[in-house]
Design an enzyme around this catalytic site. Structure first.
Site, PDB file in Angstrom:
ATOM      1  N   GLY A 153      -6.083   4.352 -62.448  1.00  0.00           N
ATOM      2  CA  GLY A 153      -6.532   6.217 -62.403  1.00  0.00           C
ATOM      3  C   GLY A 153      -5.161   6.382 -62.269  1.00  0.00           C
ATOM      4  O   GLY A 153      -4.658   7.958 -61.690  1.00  0.00           O
ATOM      5  N   ALA A 154      -4.477   6.492 -62.869  1.00  0.00           N
ATOM      6  CA  ALA A 154      -3.050   7.264 -63.097  1.00  0.00           C
ATOM      7  C   ALA A 154      -2.775   8.812 -63.429  1.00  0.00           C
ATOM      8  O   ALA A 154      -1.679   9.154 -63.188  1.00  0.00           O
ATOM      9  CB  ALA A 154      -1.664   6.507 -64.032  1.00  0.00           C
TER      10      ALA A 154
ATOM     11  N   GLN B  25      -5.785  12.693 -59.362  1.00  0.00           N
ATOM     12  CA  GLN B  25      -5.127  14.006 -58.180  1.00  0.00           C
ATOM     13  C   GLN B  25      -4.034  12.581 -57.608  1.00  0.00           C
ATOM     14  O   GLN B  25      -2.410  12.898 -57.595  1.00  0.00           O
ATOM     15  CB  GLN B  25      -5.456  13.978 -57.533  1.00  0.00           C
ATOM     16  CG  GLN B  25      -6.614  15.382 -58.013  1.00  0.00           C
ATOM     17  CD  GLN B  25      -6.116  17.344 -57.145  1.00  0.00           C
ATOM     18  OE1 GLN B  25      -5.372  16.910 -56.651  1.00  0.00           O
ATOM     19  NE2 GLN B  25      -6.514  17.378 -57.629  1.00  0.00           N
TER      20      GLN B  25
ATOM     21  N   ARG C  11     -24.224   5.110 -50.107  1.00  0.00           N
ATOM     22  CA  ARG C  11     -23.604   4.306 -50.321  1.00  0.00           C
ATOM     23  C   ARG C  11     -24.067   3.494 -50.569  1.00  0.00           C
ATOM     24  O   ARG C  11     -22.810   2.293 -50.909  1.00  0.00           O
ATOM     25  CB  ARG C  11     -22.924   4.275 -48.120  1.00  0.00           C
ATOM     26  CG  ARG C  11     -21.516   3.704 -48.481  1.00  0.00           C
ATOM     27  CD  ARG C  11     -21.157   4.058 -46.797  1.00  0.00           C
ATOM     28  NE  ARG C  11     -19.830   3.339 -46.395  1.00  0.00           N
ATOM     29  CZ  ARG C  11     -18.791   3.427 -47.138  1.00  0.00           C
ATOM     30  NH1 ARG C  11     -19.066   4.540 -47.425  1.00  0.00           N
ATOM     31  NH2 ARG C  11     -17.813   2.960 -46.141  1.00  0.00           N
TER      32      ARG C  11
ATOM     33  N   ASN D 160     -11.388   4.193 -53.191  1.00  0.00           N
ATOM     34  CA  ASN D 160     -12.957   4.244 -51.638  1.00  0.00           C
ATOM     35  C   ASN D 160     -13.599   3.283 -52.308  1.00  0.00           C
ATOM     36  O   ASN D 160     -13.810   3.776 -53.449  1.00  0.00           O
ATOM     37  CB  ASN D 160     -12.569   4.699 -50.722  1.00  0.00           C
ATOM     38  CG  ASN D 160     -11.427   5.442 -49.618  1.00  0.00           C
ATOM     39  OD1 ASN D 160     -11.346   4.325 -49.339  1.00  0.00           O
ATOM     40  ND2 ASN D 160     -11.305   6.694 -50.117  1.00  0.00           N
TER      41      ASN D 160
ATOM     42  N   HIS E   2     -10.786   1.428 -43.263  1.00  0.00           N
ATOM     43  CA  HIS E   2     -10.514   3.152 -43.734  1.00  0.00           C
ATOM     44  C   HIS E   2     -11.885   4.167 -44.066  1.00  0.00           C
ATOM     45  O   HIS E   2     -12.711   4.212 -45.093  1.00  0.00           O
ATOM     46  CB  HIS E   2      -9.598   2.773 -45.047  1.00  0.00           C
ATOM     47  CG  HIS E   2      -9.352   4.049 -44.969  1.00  0.00           C
ATOM     48  ND1 HIS E   2      -9.025   4.815 -44.140  1.00  0.00           N
ATOM     49  CD2 HIS E   2      -9.729   4.733 -46.461  1.00  0.00           C
ATOM     50  CE1 HIS E   2      -8.789   6.550 -45.033  1.00  0.00           C
ATOM     51  NE2 HIS E   2      -8.851   5.704 -45.917  1.00  0.00           N
TER      52      HIS E   2
END
EC number: 1.1.1.37
Length: 328
Positions: A11-12, A15, A100, A133, A189
């Site tokens: 995910g470089a 954000q 979810r 996540n 988390h």
């Protein structure tokens, strides 16, 4: 100068990646004497690959003395080749109308693939941090998909919750963040996490005694820390990227360079401590030394804490059940 180490980041071009990469390249994560080679992964989509090229151009333009090399790719096996550290930042965010359970499955596919690639090509000592996540369950999936790597090499990021809790406690008690020790966050988390300052001190003084406000703890402190991410999205219109990147730097720096006996919070595979079933990716208080973490033992768990720990554990068990058919 030391030999360069290889740091893979997924995910470089996102954000968090944008807030993270320049700090890694400047030596903030592994030290000002440790050259790094960045191995950057983005999805095989033209727009993302173009954005990644732009980020790499900017990294070049910083002329960081410690940046010994860089590659950008859409292939996990290229990104993870011989990686000493892997920060798995990229994940699929929850879209409109997405349950979810759907989110868990979509990310499950991503982290199975990344776990398998790490298993195949990464250094056998690779230190993996999952930021994307749902971080705990994604880390669990990656760990299960990499049977040839030690389970202890896989961790999930709870440091953002930890840092959020530190500041709330510091402000309430009127002390400096730097003076606080022995605070921790238990569990997932997510808003169910349990931030715990029962053992925390500032300059040797008990913060629990100093604050002495059980109602604040239950009704203000825990909800504020648990829902902080949502509050930031509401205020900024974007998710907390810079603070997440900062927490990732903190987590990896402490794991690699040691905490000198200080407690930090890491999501790690449970060894059965505190009644958490073995293998569950769970936030614990840890200390680190020589690249290894140890769960802090012998802490008393009172009734309120047990209730909160069970609550966050139940959520993790539900997440595990939702992806049980995906991992062996």
């Amino acid at each position: 100068m030391k030999q360069p180490v290889r740091v893979a980041v997924t995910g470089a071009a996102g954000q968090i990646g944008y807030s993270l990469l320049f700090r890694i390249a400047s030596g903030e994560m592994l030290g000002k004497d440790q050259p790094v080679i960045l191995q950057l992964l983005e999805v095989p989509v033209e727009k993302a690959q173009q954005a990644l090229k732009g980020v790499m151009m900017e990294l070049d333009d910083c002329a960081f003395p410690l940046l010994a090399g860089m590659i950008g790719t859409d292939d996990p096996k290229v990104a993870f080749k011989d990686a000493d550290y892997a920060l798995l930042v990229g994940s699929r965010p929850r879209g409109p109308g997405m349950e979810r359970a759907d989110l868990l499955k979509v990310n499950g596919e991503i982290f199975i693939g990344q776990g398998q690639a790490l298993n195949e090509v990464a250094s056998r000592d690779v230190k993996v941090l999952v930021v994307g996540n749902p971080a705990n369950t994604n880390a669990y999936i990656a760990m299960k998909s990499a049977p040839d790597l030690p389970a202890k090499n896989f961790t999930a990021m709870l440091r953002l919750d930890h840092n959020r809790a530190l500041t709330q406690v510091a402000q309430k008690a009127g002390v400096a963040v730097a003076d606080i020790e022995k605070l921790t966050v238990w569990g997932n988390h997510s808003p169910t996490m349990y931030a715990d300052y029962r053992f925390a001190t500032a300059n040797g003084e008990s913060l629990k005694d100093k604050i002495n406000d059980p109602a604040w703890n239950k009704d203000v402190f825990l909800p504020t820390v648990g829902k902080r991410g949502a509050a930031i999205i509401e205020a900024r219109g974007l998710s907390s990227a810079a603070s997440a990147a900062n927490a990732a730097i903190d987590h990896m720096r402490d794991w690699a360079l040691g905490t000198n006996g200080k407690w930090v919070t890491m999501g790690v595979p449970s060894d059965g401590s505190y009644g958490i079933p073995e293998g569950v990716m769970f936030g614990f208080p840890v200390t680190t030394e020589n690249g290894e973490y140890k769960i802090v033992q012998g802490l008393e768990i009172d009734e309120f804490s047990r209730e909160r720990i069970n609550f966050t554990l139940n959520e993790l068990e539900e997440e595990r059940a939702a992806i049980a058919d995906m991992v062996k």
